[in-house]
Each structure stands twice: as C-alpha cells, then as structure tokens.
Design a protein around this motif. Structure first.
Motif, PDB file in Angstrom:
ATOM      1  N   ILE A  97     109.987  33.449  42.597  1.00  0.00           N
ATOM      2  CA  ILE A  97     110.289  34.112  41.442  1.00  0.00           C
ATOM      3  C   ILE A  97     111.818  34.055  40.999  1.00  0.00           C
ATOM      4  O   ILE A  97     112.594  34.219  42.110  1.00  0.00           O
ATOM      5  N   LYS A  98     112.346  33.560  39.849  1.00  0.00           N
ATOM      6  CA  LYS A  98     113.485  33.461  39.337  1.00  0.00           C
ATOM      7  C   LYS A  98     113.876  35.039  38.941  1.00  0.00           C
ATOM      8  O   LYS A  98     113.291  35.516  37.968  1.00  0.00           O
ATOM      9  N   LEU A  99     115.007  35.708  39.482  1.00  0.00           N
ATOM     10  CA  LEU A  99     115.461  36.841  39.212  1.00  0.00           C
ATOM     11  C   LEU A  99     115.853  36.989  37.827  1.00  0.00           C
ATOM     12  O   LEU A  99     116.689  35.907  37.136  1.00  0.00           O
ATOM     13  N   GLY A 100     115.663  37.843  36.968  1.00  0.00           N
ATOM     14  CA  GLY A 100     116.317  37.987  35.651  1.00  0.00           C
ATOM     15  C   GLY A 100     117.729  38.056  35.525  1.00  0.00           C
ATOM     16  O   GLY A 100     118.322  37.854  34.584  1.00  0.00           O
ATOM     17  N   ALA A 101     118.089  38.874  36.863  1.00  0.00           N
ATOM     18  CA  ALA A 101     119.708  38.972  36.837  1.00  0.00           C
ATOM     19  C   ALA A 101     120.157  38.498  38.405  1.00  0.00           C
ATOM     20  O   ALA A 101     119.292  39.533  39.035  1.00  0.00           O
ATOM     21  N   GLN A 102     121.009  37.927  38.753  1.00  0.00           N
ATOM     22  CA  GLN A 102     121.297  37.851  40.240  1.00  0.00           C
ATOM     23  C   GLN A 102     121.838  39.226  40.703  1.00  0.00           C
ATOM     24  O   GLN A 102     122.253  39.812  40.021  1.00  0.00           O
ATOM     25  N   GLY A 103     121.960  39.461  41.837  1.00  0.00           N
ATOM     26  CA  GLY A 103     122.260  40.741  42.494  1.00  0.00           C
ATOM     27  C   GLY A 103     122.054  40.928  43.904  1.00  0.00           C
ATOM     28  O   GLY A 103     121.484  39.870  44.673  1.00  0.00           O
ATOM     29  N   ILE A 104     122.505  41.852  44.414  1.00  0.00           N
ATOM     30  CA  ILE A 104     122.354  42.461  45.769  1.00  0.00           C
ATOM     31  C   ILE A 104     120.719  43.266  45.876  1.00  0.00           C
ATOM     32  O   ILE A 104     120.655  44.213  45.208  1.00  0.00           O
ATOM     33  N   ILE A 105     120.151  42.856  46.479  1.00  0.00           N
ATOM     34  CA  ILE A 105     118.596  43.377  46.679  1.00  0.00           C
ATOM     35  C   ILE A 105     118.534  44.739  47.715  1.00  0.00           C
ATOM     36  O   ILE A 105     118.971  44.507  48.756  1.00  0.00           O
ATOM     37  N   CYS A 152     117.036  33.438  48.122  1.00  0.00           N
ATOM     38  CA  CYS A 152     118.005  32.130  48.074  1.00  0.00           C
ATOM     39  C   CYS A 152     118.856  32.136  47.025  1.00  0.00           C
ATOM     40  O   CYS A 152     118.912  32.932  46.046  1.00  0.00           O
ATOM     41  N   VAL A 153     119.856  31.426  46.697  1.00  0.00           N
ATOM     42  CA  VAL A 153     120.657  31.234  45.982  1.00  0.00           C
ATOM     43  C   VAL A 153     120.522  29.739  45.393  1.00  0.00           C
ATOM     44  O   VAL A 153     120.817  28.859  46.145  1.00  0.00           O
ATOM     45  N   SER A 154     120.224  29.659  44.239  1.00  0.00           N
ATOM     46  CA  SER A 154     120.029  28.352  43.620  1.00  0.00           C
ATOM     47  C   SER A 154     120.399  28.406  42.015  1.00  0.00           C
ATOM     48  O   SER A 154     120.321  29.083  41.443  1.00  0.00           O
ATOM     49  N   GLU A 155     121.401  27.111  41.819  1.00  0.00           N
ATOM     50  CA  GLU A 155     121.624  27.026  40.361  1.00  0.00           C
ATOM     51  C   GLU A 155     120.448  26.729  39.253  1.00  0.00           C
ATOM     52  O   GLU A 155     120.507  26.986  38.397  1.00  0.00           O
ATOM     53  N   GLY A 156     119.536  25.922  39.850  1.00  0.00           N
ATOM     54  CA  GLY A 156     118.250  25.326  39.268  1.00  0.00           C
ATOM     55  C   GLY A 156     117.201  25.972  39.783  1.00  0.00           C
ATOM     56  O   GLY A 156     117.379  27.081  40.757  1.00  0.00           O
ATOM     57  N   ASN A 157     115.869  25.574  39.848  1.00  0.00           N
ATOM     58  CA  ASN A 157     114.714  26.166  40.470  1.00  0.00           C
ATOM     59  C   ASN A 157     115.013  25.434  41.748  1.00  0.00           C
ATOM     60  O   ASN A 157     115.470  24.241  42.128  1.00  0.00           O
ATOM     61  N   HIS A 167     117.042  34.014  43.578  1.00  0.00           N
ATOM     62  CA  HIS A 167     115.467  33.954  43.626  1.00  0.00           C
ATOM     63  C   HIS A 167     114.947  34.373  44.775  1.00  0.00           C
ATOM     64  O   HIS A 167     115.650  34.516  45.876  1.00  0.00           O
ATOM     65  N   VAL A 168     113.792  34.762  44.747  1.00  0.00           N
ATOM     66  CA  VAL A 168     112.985  35.327  45.922  1.00  0.00           C
ATOM     67  C   VAL A 168     111.584  34.509  46.029  1.00  0.00           C
ATOM     68  O   VAL A 168     111.264  33.873  44.872  1.00  0.00           O
TER      69      VAL A 168
END
Length: 370
Positions: free
Chosen positions: A82-90, A113-118, A152-153
């Motif tokens: 799942i791509k998060l709608g807004a990056q952040g601290i979970i 993870c941290v990813s610029e694309g998929n 992403h998660v």
C-alpha cells in the motif's frame, strides 16, 4: 474496543489523502482495493459473484500445504503493498477482520519502506508490527515504535484469508523538497502536516474532514455539529461551536478560505478565527480543558482558557450556503507567527473546508525533520 489512535493521529493510508493498494500476492475472492475504503465494512448475506460470497475486504484464495511442507502456489503467506497517501511517522495500526468469520487469517504482520516509486524486488522492508495472532470479525490494534518516516507499507496475512480494512495511523511529515523557498503554503492542510486537536462537537461528521484535500464531495465530507439549543447565562454557556487546529508549521496567516460546499439548510450563520502560540504540552492541556465541563476543569486544577493568548485573525463574519468564501484584506495580525488556530462557527452547522495560507517562520527542514 475503542480505537486508541483515531482522535490522536491521521490515517496515512486513507483514500482521501491518496492512499492506494498497488500490488498483492492474490485477491481471488475480494479485491485489495477494498482494504482502504472509507465506508465501514458491510456484509450482504446471500449475495454471490462468480468467485463466491461477496465480501467487503481483501480476500485471497485458500492456500494448500503439501505433505513435503511446501504449498500449492509456492508461497507461505499473502501480502498487499500500500502506498501511503501522505508519508509520515506511523504510530499505530488497525487490522479489521469485520465479517470475516470462517475465513480470517491466523496472524498478520506489517512492514514499511521508503521508496520514491513503487517498491520492487530491491526494496528494503522493515518489520514494524511483528507477526501477531488475530481473530475473526474484530478490529485489532497494534502500537508502532518507530521514528522513521515511511512512504509504503506491506500487510502480510498468514497463511491466507480475508481482512476488511487497514488503517495506518500516524503523523504526516511532508517532503521538504516539494516546497520552494518563501513559498506561500496552506498551513491548515492535512498533507502539509496540520491536524485537528479538539472540537466542541462532531455529531454528524469528523473534524478532520475540514482540512482534507479538494472540495467536499457531499454534506458528509465536512465538519458538522448537532443543532445547538443553548440558552441562558452567557458567562456559563457557549453560543457557538469551535475547533482547535494545530497548524502545519508555525507561521503567519495571510489569506483565509472557508468553504460551505453542500451545506445549504445547515451552514453556519457566521464564523471567526483566532490564533495562538502553544507548545504541544500546552495544546494538550487546552484540549483536555475544552473537552471537560467548566466545573470539571476547576476541580482538576487546570489552567483556565484565559491563560491562552488568543489573537483575532478573522472577526465574526457572515457566511452563505454552498460556496467558497475567500478573505485577504480582512485578515488581522498577519505580522505575527502562530502554531494553533481556533475556528468558531455561530451558532452551529457545517463547514466543508478551511484553508489558511501563510508563510512558515520555521524552515521546512526543521518542520519535516529533514
């Protein structure tokens, strides 16, 4: 069980923010996109598709284990990225198996993870919720201990089964590289890091809607209170509803927009905005005080609201139904920087969106932790 995260944090995976299920191992019985639906999961007994009973969630096929310990599809569990709608601290997660009774998974885990694309085969995943047992037909809350900003998660379920909804609660941390030096930004925008703290009432719809992206899609997509019936002593009774909002960053407020889209017979007569400089601890005290009755606050020995130096941003101003109201010359104290605002609506009703454009007085690198 009461949701321990909903009033404290934002659902970073929400479709309203742009959350998206982008890949999964298998969704034979029910599509992965259902995981992020805004609506509560429902069950339509006796409604079947070509794949079986219609289920409101993500459901994979049954996995068969062979005598040699392998499986018929070569996998030991199912996963969904799942791509998060807004990056952040979970900060917390809700894995809800509502209506999945004989087909819920035995356990789940969550990676990030941290990813610029998929994400791809080279992506490095970090486990933030260890494999934990879950039961049928119930929400399951997990606290996350991590200060990392994630994009992403990956939800894993063992060995297979169905999950109705996934909520990923946390703090929005915008990407500082997306802002220009000296850029005018919406300090009340949830994807810039703004967050509602407390409000007088949200009987019909949640206060967080007021700072969501875009215009409201219907009357339910805004902040709406019940009808106020207050009469009596003005020193004791409040004659308006209100909401305290933490701005995305400390900054000045230069322009205001109040949108009453879809609110026609229930829009507020007028509104006002005040602002103050508060630490997180002070904001928590104010929220606790505002949530209590006056007498309860006195007994608890907390500071009174007068201790907060609220400054006028917009004097009480008339509103109209189903329209955007934009103000610039009416905005006061735009030579000062604030951390929180209090939006008042008289006497009650619904507001779809509020936008507060201003200049951050702190660098975005400091605000976003970069």
């Amino acid at each position: 069980m009461k949701n321990p995260f909903e009033t404290l944090y934002t659902d970073l995976a929400s479709r309203k923010l742009g959350g998206q299920a982008i890949a999964c191992s298998n969704d034979f019985f029910a599509e992965m996109e259902n995981l992020l639906k805004l609506e509560e999961p429902v069950f339509q007994k006796g409604v079947f598709t070509e794949r079986g009973q219609l289920m409101d969630g993500w459901e994979s096929r049954r996995r068969r284990f062979l005598p040699d310990g392998t499986t018929d599809d070569g996998l030991e569990y199912d996963w969904c990225v799942i791509k998060l709608g807004a990056q952040g601290i979970i900060r917390g997660v809700n894995v809800d198996t509502a209506h999945f009774l004989g087909n819920a998974p035995q356990s789940v885990s969550l990676e990030a993870c941290v990813s610029e694309g998929n994400p791809d085969d080279n992506t490095e995943w970090t486990e933030i919720v260890v494999r934990s047992e879950v039961g049928p037909g119930a929400p399951h809350y997990f606290t996350v201990e991590s200060e990392q900003v994630w994009t992403h998660v990956r939800l894993n379920m063992y060995p297979d089964g169905g999950i109705a909804r996934l909520k990923v609660y946390g703090e929005v941390i915008p990407d500082a590289d997306l802002f220009l030096p000296g850029e005018l930004i919406d300090l009340a925008y949830i994807k810039n890091g703004a967050r509602p703290v407390v409000c007088s009432d949200m009987f019909f719809s949640h206060m967080e809607n007021m700072i969501m992206p875009g215009r409201g899609v219907n009357m339910g997509d805004g902040w709406e209170t019940k009808r106020r019936r207050t009469i009596g002593d003005a020193e004791k009774d409040r004659f308006n509803d209100w909401l305290i909002l933490k701005l995305a960053a400390k900054g000045s407020i230069e322009k205001v927009l109040v949108d009453t889209a879809h609110f026609k017979g229930n829009y507020p007569h007028s509104f006002a905005i005040e602002a103050a400089v508060l630490t997180d601890e002070q904001a928590a005290d104010v929220a606790a005080l505002e949530a209590d009755s006056h007498q309860d606050a006195l007994m608890a020995g907390r500071a009174q609201p007068s201790a907060v130096n609220w400054q006028p941003i917009m004097d009480r101003t008339r509103l109209y139904d189903d329209r955007e109201h934009t103000f610039k010359k009416e905005v006061q104290n735009n030579d000062q920087a604030f951390t929180h605002v209090r939006v008042k609506m008289y006497p009650d009703g619904g507001i779809s969106r509020v936008r507060l454009w201003g200049y951050p007085s702190e660098s975005l690198a400091k605000v976003t932790g970069k």
